[in-house]
Scaffold this motif. Structure first.
Motif: not given
Length: 279
Positions: A48-49, A83-85, A204-210
């Motif tokens: 889903f990312v 942030l939670p994601l 990558v998902a964490a970096a994009g969300l950040a």
């Protein structure tokens, strides 16, 4: 106004993806009890990312400029969920690695258990025929185990039949080991490769969300407002109940903002002034 259709596409992608995840893992509590179930949920979240990042990028397109009034609550909620994601996808990395290693150990333990059971049965059978002195008596014992493929020749001695039986049991163990290794390879095929790839996608998902969150926070700090107040700015009137008014609220107007619902942030004319002008 081209940004609103793009944002609408972002909301649609996000809604479809969330509904799809919910429908697939509606019984997620049961899946969490097993390692394959947890890995399946993790793979679904990883798949889903791309849609998650694309939809959020479209939703937060052009910051908070000329946003529809009905977007106020959804976009504020999505901002607070960034942030939670982010933390969730970071935590997904060690969880996937742990489950992959645990699953490999479980499969290895099952193979070792089946081999141990076969060896125990082999030892018991050889102990059973050890005191027998005639080949016929040994053949009668062997006949109780149809899985043992061994022919007894009448001219053979009891010791020869026992040696042939030991060789047949050894060959059977080799065949069992080969079959179990094939099963292990099938069950673990690509597991660690998928885990490495999923780990990379989760990072990558964490970096994009950040990045999205940092961009939003920078814009909020630059505006001098709190989160709720920031997302209440520059809202377009999109309800016919306001007398057909269309367009943005003019902050220089002496009148009150046309959007005074309680669920919006409390906006006063001073809110639109830059931070220095409020002193």
């Amino acid at each position: 106004m081209i940004y609103f259709p793009l944002r609408l596409a972002g909301y649609s992608l996000l809604s479809v993806g969330v509904i799809n995840l919910f429908s697939r893992y509606i019984f997620g509590l049961e899946l969490l009890k097993s390692i394959p179930g947890r890995l399946s949920i993790a793979n679904g979240l990883i798949a889903f990312v791309p849609w998650l990042l694309l939809s959020l990028a479209l939703i937060f397109l052009e910051g908070n400029r000329s946003r529809r009034s009905r977007e106020h609550l959804p976009v504020q909620l999505l901002h607070r969920l960034l942030l939670p994601l982010l933390v969730g996808y970071l935590l997904l990395v060690p969880l996937m690695i742990r489950d992959a290693v645990s699953y490999n150990r479980t499969v290895q333990s099952e193979i070792s258990g089946q081999l141990k059971m076969y060896r125990n049965g082999t030892r018991q059978l050889l102990d059973q025929v050890a005191p027998l002195s005639t080949p016929l008596a040994v053949a009668r014992v062997v006949q109780r185990y149809p899985s043992i493929s061994m022919a007894v020749v009448p001219t053979e001695t009891a010791s020869q039949v026992k040696a042939k039986l030991a060789q047949a049991l050894s060959n059977g163990e080799a065949r069992l080991k080969t079959r179990l290794e094939d099963q292990r390879r099938t069950r673990l095929e690509g597991l660690f490769q998928r885990t490495i790839a999923s780990t990379f996608v989760a990072l990558v998902a964490a970096a994009g969300l950040a990045g999205l969150r940092r961009q939003n926070l920078a814009a909020i700090r630059a505006s001098g407002h709190m989160v709720g107040e920031y997302f209440a700015q520059d809202l377009l009137i999109d309800r016919s109940s306001w007398g057909g008014l269309r367009g943005s609220f003019d902050p220089k107007s002496a009148g009150k903002p046309p959007f005074l619902k309680k669920w919006l942030a409390r906006v006063t004319p001073e809110t639109y002034l830059p931070p220095r002008a409020r002193r």
